[in-house]
Design a protein around this motif. Sequence first.
Motif, PDB file in Angstrom:
ATOM      1  N   TYR A   1      23.130 -12.091   0.867  1.00  0.00           N
ATOM      2  CA  TYR A   1      22.992 -11.736   2.284  1.00  0.00           C
ATOM      3  C   TYR A   1      24.332 -11.770   2.994  1.00  0.00           C
ATOM      4  O   TYR A   1      24.612 -10.949   3.851  1.00  0.00           O
ATOM      5  N   LEU A   2      25.166 -12.745   2.611  1.00  0.00           N
ATOM      6  CA  LEU A   2      26.482 -12.846   3.243  1.00  0.00           C
ATOM      7  C   LEU A   2      27.321 -11.608   2.948  1.00  0.00           C
ATOM      8  O   LEU A   2      28.001 -11.075   3.823  1.00  0.00           O
TER       9      LEU A   2
ATOM     10  N   TYR B   1      25.580  -8.557   5.040  1.00  0.00           N
ATOM     11  CA  TYR B   1      25.555  -8.574   6.508  1.00  0.00           C
ATOM     12  C   TYR B   1      26.735  -9.331   7.119  1.00  0.00           C
ATOM     13  O   TYR B   1      26.811  -9.477   8.327  1.00  0.00           O
TER      14      TYR B   1
ATOM     15  N   PHE C   1      26.051 -16.854   9.752  1.00  0.00           N
ATOM     16  CA  PHE C   1      26.535 -18.020  10.492  1.00  0.00           C
ATOM     17  C   PHE C   1      25.830 -18.137  11.840  1.00  0.00           C
ATOM     18  O   PHE C   1      26.401 -18.597  12.823  1.00  0.00           O
TER      19      PHE C   1
ATOM     20  N   SER D   1      22.868 -23.050   3.190  1.00  0.00           N
ATOM     21  CA  SER D   1      24.202 -23.617   3.342  1.00  0.00           C
ATOM     22  C   SER D   1      25.269 -22.534   3.197  1.00  0.00           C
ATOM     23  O   SER D   1      26.344 -22.642   3.783  1.00  0.00           O
ATOM     24  N   VAL D   2      24.971 -21.469   2.452  1.00  0.00           N
ATOM     25  CA  VAL D   2      25.941 -20.379   2.322  1.00  0.00           C
ATOM     26  C   VAL D   2      26.064 -19.585   3.628  1.00  0.00           C
ATOM     27  O   VAL D   2      27.171 -19.259   4.066  1.00  0.00           O
TER      28      VAL D   2
END
Lengths: 278, 354, 271
Positions: C114-115, C118, C137, C215-216
Amino acid sequence: MSAWRSKSVLPGFTISLGSSLFFIGLVILLPLTGLVIQVAELSWQDYWAIISDPRVVASYKVTASAALVASIFNLFFGLLMAWILTRYRFPGRVLLDGLMDLPFALPTAVAGLTLAALFATQGWFGQYLALWDIKVSYTWLGIVVAMVFTSVPFVVRTVQPVLEEFGPEYEEASATLGASPWQTFWHVIFPEIKPALLMGTALSFTRSLGEFGAVIFIAGNIPWQTEVTSLMIFIRLQEFDYAAAAAIASVVLLVSLILLFVINGIQQRYQHISGALK
Amino acid sequence: MSIGIERIRKSFGSFVALQDINLQLPSGELTALLGPSGSGKTTLLRIIAGLEQADSGLIRFNDEDISQRHVAERGVGFVFQHYALFKHMTVFENVAYGLTVKPKKYRPANAEIAKKVHNLLELVQLGWTADRYPAQLSGGQRQRIALARALAVEPKVLLLDEPFGALDAKVRAELRRWLRRLHDEIHVTSVFVTHDQEEALEVADRIVVMNKGRIEQQGTPEHVYDNPANPFVYEFLGNVNLFHARVKQGQSQIGNIALASPEYNNQDEQQGLAYVRPHEIDVFSAPQADAIKVKLDLITIVGPVVRLEALDESTGQLIHIELPKEQFKTLQLQQADTAWLLPRYSKVFLGEGI
Amino acid sequence: MSNTTGSATWLRRLLIGTGVTLSVLLLLTPLLLIFIAAFASGVGGIISNLQDADMLHAIGLTLLVAGLTVPINLIFGTLIAWCVTRFTFPGRRLLLTLIDIPFAVSPVVAGLLYLLLYGSNGPFATWLDAADLQLMFAWPGLVMVTVFVSCPFVVKELVPLMSTLGTEQEEAAVLLGASGWQVFWQITFPNIRWALLYGVILTNARAVGEFGAVSVVSGTIRGQTNTLPLHIELLQQDYNTTGAFIAAALLTLMAIATLVVKAVLQWRMHR
């Protein structure tokens, strides 16, 4: 059209298929392509350099060896628990049965925090293990313990329904024919539960390979020694090296997808244990 | 309402379930689709109901093509083999369901629904079960409730898929006589699927024998039983003994026994197979001219009937015989005795193969 | 069972003894330790820790994430189960395999997926910036990854049950003139509600407890993107072990409640 979907009188085919494809596409497949895009930007040499970096390779070895030991432990422990829960009646059995699911219900961070405290040198277990010079917290053994804990239910919950369905009459038949308990187990019971046992162990192994929350609390995360691969990805991310994180992740992902297909293959070959999958 | 089935075909993948079915079912009749499993009978029933779509062909109700019409608009009542009662609803709610789901403007008033449901429950003789749940009823009772539920929407056609298949023998027999009487009372065009020839013979006005996706024969039960069109129908409708026979000019010969075969009046000599039912064989305890000499291998007394297994030692063939117990007693035969057999009647099909 | 001979009794005792001992050491002792450690500074310590603003925020955020994840996965899980058990179509098995992927994928990898997609370097970055949407975040990212890691639960509970139930009752309802909604709510739903609820509590337990994936994508910003499991790690790094165990005890209570509801539901479903 009719051969294409045979139970056609029931409503909602278009909407349910449409939303299934939408959901799976958006939530599962699209993010996977994100990884592919990121990895594709790397040259082959760079990719190889990242995934064969000695520190990363050390993490593969730590992760795979710990996961292997943990799943083998759970193979025996799960079989034992499934056996006594289905074959014997004793006080506290129902409670014990419920306890088996605890690792799935308990957040992994809680498990990690607690196991680390238990096995710390002053901990409830750690102080006694120290007498024998056994260190668990901040060692490879700690990783194994965390992996064992988080994947306990897999073997129990896949083997248990098979044993329940199989019933004790086969064992009784075998015993009346003069077989020893060991012969009965090996020739009568084991062949019946083998697929479930195999699948439970494979699920346990897969879960252990990816375990993160429980492991990082107890592993100490010492480079070259107790870093698991998931943590390596995390470290690369914190260094904002997304490409490297993606490259390592692609290795992990590939291994888990292969395992998933193997597990699905086992499941398809032995349809009767499929209902047991939780 | 009459049902017309025209050139219906249906395959599932490479399996051909129905090949070119043509059938006319007159209004008000009770028809049995009879055949072994895999013969396509249930598929045909589901296509009539609209639960399954045919690959090609038409279904007509009273000459009107309804093939494209949705199940709910066909006006059929359907009874499933395993009842398919809604297990979380009471018997009353089950029977009322078809009425309560009607759009508001067509829905009868609650009092009217209640009256209708109670009438139907009386019709199936289960008025006292209204407040019970399906799980509290026996299999036979459940199936009658399922029938009442199907009748509540006043179907023009009633379809029953192996309605007695899940019941034990005694309840089966009771329920099929009951269904026959019920049908005489309400006279709705009905089709039921069964693999039990006795059930079909007893209950139906008309039997359609199916095999491998094709219709083998149709007609009244008596006609089909007495004049099976081919070896399959003959064997499917009951136990049968097969003998090699020679056919010539209206006569067939089993060994030296000559039997009339008027259907082959102008036939030159040819080989065939003679089909003889177990009750169409006379047994003698003394030698008879031309009779088949056998040894009695097994004697079974089943209530009023005696079944014999007799071995023809010259050919090794095992012959099955059925006769009334009184008649058998007068013969004074014991196991392992020698006896002589004479078929009274046979049906011969030309050709060598079985 | 077959305790007719002395050796059988002996074997039985040995097996039960070993099983119970290992289970107590491995599963029950950690449970005890959590509560004892949480009470290390007494009830006052618990109250003051629970009144901490960051702790309260973490609890609230965790509830938000679970509160959004559960309905999403409930609705789509039911639709997927309906689709694969009520119709046959090419690719049906593939669909069932695809829905398993989140269980096979390491949570950290899930978060990373996902990081990458997006995040600020991802293909949608310009578009997201222009729309002033921050997904990673921030709490939407937490919901997105949690939906991913917990989406198979409802499907996995429903598919075996709905296959076993078969379609006859639903076909009967359609024949009697019921509409699509009526078939689902009046016929299917009463038959699957306990399994559905079971799927929901499993989804909820995972959503509340997820660590690796969140956490990522969280960045672990105190008072902003810190869920309760992440807060445990922060508290431990701050050497507030008691605080960590208090947070852990809260999550453990949720886990125990999950197990109790699960046991009740399993008893109901098998009745």
